[in-house]
Design an enzyme around this catalytic site. Structure first.
Site, PDB file in Angstrom:
ATOM      1  N   TRP B 172       3.850   0.567   5.363  1.00  0.00           N
ATOM      2  CA  TRP B 172       4.984  -0.347   5.106  1.00  0.00           C
ATOM      3  C   TRP B 172       4.622  -1.403   4.083  1.00  0.00           C
ATOM      4  O   TRP B 172       5.429  -1.766   3.222  1.00  0.00           O
ATOM      5  CB  TRP B 172       5.450  -0.985   6.423  1.00  0.00           C
ATOM      6  CG  TRP B 172       5.809   0.031   7.448  1.00  0.00           C
ATOM      7  CD1 TRP B 172       5.234   0.211   8.674  1.00  0.00           C
ATOM      8  CD2 TRP B 172       6.821   1.060   7.333  1.00  0.00           C
ATOM      9  NE1 TRP B 172       5.822   1.270   9.327  1.00  0.00           N
ATOM     10  CE2 TRP B 172       6.788   1.798   8.529  1.00  0.00           C
ATOM     11  CE3 TRP B 172       7.735   1.422   6.335  1.00  0.00           C
ATOM     12  CZ2 TRP B 172       7.647   2.888   8.763  1.00  0.00           C
ATOM     13  CZ3 TRP B 172       8.578   2.501   6.556  1.00  0.00           C
ATOM     14  CH2 TRP B 172       8.537   3.219   7.746  1.00  0.00           C
ATOM     15  N   ASP B 173       3.391  -1.915   4.180  1.00  0.00           N
ATOM     16  CA  ASP B 173       2.932  -2.879   3.179  1.00  0.00           C
ATOM     17  C   ASP B 173       2.974  -2.288   1.774  1.00  0.00           C
ATOM     18  O   ASP B 173       3.425  -2.932   0.828  1.00  0.00           O
ATOM     19  CB  ASP B 173       1.481  -3.269   3.474  1.00  0.00           C
ATOM     20  CG  ASP B 173       1.367  -4.472   4.389  1.00  0.00           C
ATOM     21  OD1 ASP B 173       2.324  -5.261   4.479  1.00  0.00           O
ATOM     22  OD2 ASP B 173       0.307  -4.616   5.022  1.00  0.00           O
ATOM     23  N   LEU B 174       2.467  -1.074   1.654  1.00  0.00           N
ATOM     24  CA  LEU B 174       2.408  -0.442   0.335  1.00  0.00           C
ATOM     25  C   LEU B 174       3.817  -0.199  -0.202  1.00  0.00           C
ATOM     26  O   LEU B 174       4.112  -0.478  -1.363  1.00  0.00           O
ATOM     27  CB  LEU B 174       1.641   0.874   0.418  1.00  0.00           C
ATOM     28  CG  LEU B 174       0.149   0.743   0.765  1.00  0.00           C
ATOM     29  CD1 LEU B 174      -0.421   2.087   1.196  1.00  0.00           C
ATOM     30  CD2 LEU B 174      -0.625   0.187  -0.430  1.00  0.00           C
TER      31      LEU B 174
END
Lengths: 415, 415
Positions: B172-174
């Site tokens: 999700w961060d990426l």
């Protein structure tokens, strides 16, 4: 006006990366035309499907797009598709495909029809060979370190310690698609400034390989001489784990930053126990690495605290101290119980689809303060916009469009 | 010239999403200035680290950027940072942060210094509350369906069937970072055409929630009234699974499309067994859904084929038939054995970092045929570009820069 209003992108693609790229740009206001064969593309029946066989996946990944159905086995059909891809207009001439860029999709051929065409070609591997999210993910190491030590897939008959656990989220596909979206906008910026279009190539396996490098996994092997071990639900290099509560729910708690660690200690009252442990071990848990070293001890300190509280009780303390935590939810719980996943959030609206029904549908997760959001739209019905695109983009007459239908070169909305 | 040559972006961020957004744009040629406190940001010591405590993660996620060290606790330091963020130039004035956009990072305040500023603010949740990849992922359903049925995390003490399996890849961060990169380019396009900058807001949890909708998981609950079950390493709605080979390796095999299914049958010679099974069950395995229904039977047919062959033998047959498969590799095997992860690939080069050593470093996974690639660069040393930025961007004199050092408002390269 939406942020990308006016930009027109054509797509001949299937599955996730390509369709997600253009879906994301359509959600910012781009005019996206997806061209499919008369019977639908390779992903037209991809699961999950409704009881009537309608693909919820296809509807989701193509929402906000125009659907055009053309018999792409026919020369005349291919020429129509090429004409749409290379139609004039300074905001047009942007194309994405994950099919082999050969034959009628050859970039040099398309370029003869529009010299400044921007074309993104998504590949499996850099050499053009096939790869899917699943066959890339296995190669880049993550399944070997996912799940608890000793877990893994018993059905496969291997030793538990080394059995791989695949991810369910097609993370590489999604990241590849969004990378392609970034690439297309970068190329469009370049064309607007310098006049030149170009071919972009993006390999799915390169997306994964680059991330493995970016996050330090390659350096860990090369510099430290060791690869990451399997740590279950522990957060590597800090403290974080899941806990069960008195009412049988589970929460994920994270203390990555010092602030999060102090908040967690305050919320759960483990400060004194931590101090005693620090004195006996020489560790300093204000350092994230020491928290990781002491992770099992911290786990033991916190487990009874969570086990003795309901989620609501734990939440009150954690939120009061501004600790970082989240509730584990099934997909059903997410949809039925989380206000973030409801029409109460500006991210979502209930949208009706003619052959599927009404579903909670997201718009773009990016808010642009000075531009209008694009309301979430339903996925198109296959061929719904064939006539509209032939008339508006190719400027055909209605007599010409009717002739294409008569010759079964194109099709309108499926009934 | 690289595709984004000339574009200048300033970053005050930490961890993954923000730094990955700008790292990705720096890899396309953007001039990215990361501003950190004198002692480094919250992520400066994030694991993995070298034996000397240098963060391989920080180096990876900040490569290709300029590093500026400023004492941001001081009013004068904050004014310097604001001046860099809002410095003039039609290609400048683009800013990203994942810190609360309040105080000296308030958009309205910054806008007074540069009216057309583009600023992306990455949030945890839409309401501004904290969320990390780990606390978002647990809420959106994937840990509940990851791993084999009965697997899960025994250490957490819960029933195996429902124990969550977290992902290790911070997907999700990426994806949030790459979404922010797309958003910044969209906003820059808008500013170039219409003159107006703006504030973008992107919440990490919205990224995950939108994807859950895009992929049909929400509709599965709402329309079909059921949520996805845990299917281990099976590919949902088609056929795909891992297999062990005679030499103790594992491969992932996928037959999502009809072409891939036919190729798999050809490679392994199971065609006749499949036909008999189809006759006895009434299933038609040319349909992906029927392949999923028959997944355990297909698994049983294929298991002995793989168990009787080494990887090399299986590969010869699979590649000969153009079947879709991949080899499971640990991070070590990836780095030591896969030519895609070596200087033989144009994606990588061996790059030396002054305090870390030489590592295989990726450039952007996007190839732009008409622009020069940006060679992979090392991550900066903290404060390496402080003077350069003060001189070039803020046009300070060397006397002024020296005074800032004397007052300890800025710092140069860490020794």
């Amino acid at each position: 006006m939406a942020i990308l209003s006016g930009l027109r992108i054509t797509e001949c693609a299937a599955f996730i990366a390509g369709p997600f790229a253009t879906m994301s740009l359509a959600a910012l206001g781009a005019d996206v035309i997806r061209i499919d064969p008369l019977e639908g593309g390779l992903d037209y029946h991809r699961w999950p499907v409704t009881e009537f066989g309608r693909s919820l996946y296809w509807a989701g990944l193509n929402k906000g797009k125009k659907s055009v159905s053309i018999d792409l086995r026919l020369q005349e059909g291919r020429e129509l598709a090429q004409a749409i891809i290379t139609a004039p207009g300074e905001d047009a001439g942007v194309f994405i495909t994950n099919f082999p860029a050969t034959g009628w999709l050859d970039y040099e051929k398309l370029k003869q029809m529009r010299g400044d065409l921007i074309m993104a070609n998504i590949l499996g591997n850099r050499d053009g060979s096939t790869a899917l999210d699943y066959t890339v993910n296995c190669a880049v190491g993550f399944p070997a370190v996912t799940g608890a030590p000793g877990a893994g897939a018993p059905a496969a008959g291997g030793p538990g310690e080394t059995a791989p656990v695949n991810h369910v989220l097609p993370a590489w596909d999604l990241l590849c698609g969004m990378t392609a979206a970034t690439g297309l906008l970068a190329a469009e910026r370049h064309r607007r400034r310098h006049g030149a279009g170009q071919l972009l190539k993006i390999a799915l396996s390169d997306i994964a390989l680059a991330v493995v490098g970016d996050l330090g996994f390659i350096a860990e092997v090369q510099i430290n001489g060791e690869a990451r071990a399997r740590h279950g639900n522990h957060i590597f290099g800090a403290f974080g784990h899941d806990f069960e509560t008195a009412d049988g729910r589970r929460v994920m708690v994270a203390a990555v930053s010092l602030g999060q660690w102090k908040a967690l200690c305050t919320a759960t009252g483990i400060g004194e126990a931590v101090m005693i442990m620090e004195q006996s071990t020489g560790l300093d848990l204000t350092h994230e690495g020491d928290r990781f070293a002491a992770r099992e001890a911290i786990l033991r300190m916190l487990t009874p605290w969570f086990a003795g509280r309901t989620v609501a009780q734990a939440a009150a303390s954690l939120d009061g101290a501004k600790a970082c935590w989240g509730l584990y939810q099934s997909f059903s719980q997410l949809v039925h119980e989380d206000p973030r996943c409801s029409p109460a959030s500006a991210l979502f609206a209930e949208v009706d689809h003619p052959t599927i029904g009404t579903t909670l549908t997201p718009r773009s997760p990016i808010d642009f303060a000075a531009c209008e959001p694009v309301p979430p739209g339903a996925g198109p019905v296959l061929g719904q916009h064939t006539d509209e695109v032939l008339l508006d983009v190719l400027k055909l007459t209605s007599v010409q469009v009717a002739a294409l239908h008569d010759k079964r070169i194109v099709a309108g909305m499926e009934r």
